[in-house]
Design a protein around this motif. Structure first.
Motif, short mmCIF file in Angstrom:
data_model
loop_
_atom_site.label_atom_id
_atom_site.label_comp_id
_atom_site.label_asym_id
_atom_site.label_seq_id
_atom_site.Cartn_x
_atom_site.Cartn_y
_atom_site.Cartn_z
N VAL A 39 51.70 23.31 -9.11
CA VAL A 39 50.49 23.03 -8.56
C VAL A 39 49.25 23.53 -9.46
N TYR A 88 51.74 26.96 -0.54
CA TYR A 88 50.84 26.83 -1.80
C TYR A 88 50.85 27.66 -2.57
N LYS A 89 50.82 28.98 -2.26
CA LYS A 89 50.62 30.28 -3.05
C LYS A 89 51.98 30.33 -3.92
N HIS A 114 46.84 17.66 -1.09
CA HIS A 114 47.10 19.01 -2.01
C HIS A 114 48.44 19.51 -2.44
N LYS A 154 49.59 27.45 3.64
CA LYS A 154 48.74 28.12 2.72
C LYS A 154 49.78 29.04 1.97
N LEU A 182 53.83 27.90 -4.72
CA LEU A 182 53.95 26.90 -5.68
C LEU A 182 53.05 27.21 -6.93
N GLN A 183 52.02 27.73 -6.51
CA GLN A 183 50.81 28.08 -7.72
C GLN A 183 51.45 29.39 -8.55
N LEU A 184 52.05 30.19 -7.87
CA LEU A 184 53.10 31.53 -8.84
C LEU A 184 53.99 30.77 -9.61
N ASN A 185 54.79 29.80 -9.09
CA ASN A 185 55.87 29.12 -10.10
C ASN A 185 55.13 27.80 -10.77
N LYS A 186 53.82 28.02 -11.02
CA LYS A 186 53.11 26.86 -11.69
C LYS A 186 53.63 25.56 -11.38
#
Length: 89
Positions: free
Chosen positions: A89, A80-81, A20, A77, A83-87
């Motif tokens: 993933v 990963y969050k 992931h 976790k 990385l999501q906030l920084n676009k």
């Protein structure tokens, strides 16, 4: 159904994290472009070192505790969050 032992659980967790989080696909230019929330580069380096540590430890037949598994899962976790906030993933 039989529950997995902690070594099997850690191997599965490491496999899921590698599936992931694209460590090899995120180059420095992409990770460190523009403003960011948290330092994705440092977080990725930390998580990859943790995974390498556990892969090595498992290969040497060291048994992780439930706390070790929980700690790695929580760290993954949270990273990963970020990385999501920084676009990423």
């Amino acid at each position: 159904m039989k529950k997995p032992d902690t070594s099997s659980a850690m191997r599965e967790l490491v496999t899921q994290i590698r599936a992931h989080i694209p460590f090899d696909e995120l180059d420095d230019a992409r990770v460190c472009s523009g403003s960011c929330i948290g330092c994705a580069k440092n977080l990725l380096e930390y998580l990859e070192q943790e995974i390498i540590h556990w892969e090595y430890s498992l290969a040497r037949d060291e048994t992780p505790s439930l706390g070790d598994i929980n700690k790695l899962a929580r760290s993954a976790k949270k990273i990963y969050k970020v990385l999501q906030l920084n676009k990423l993933v």
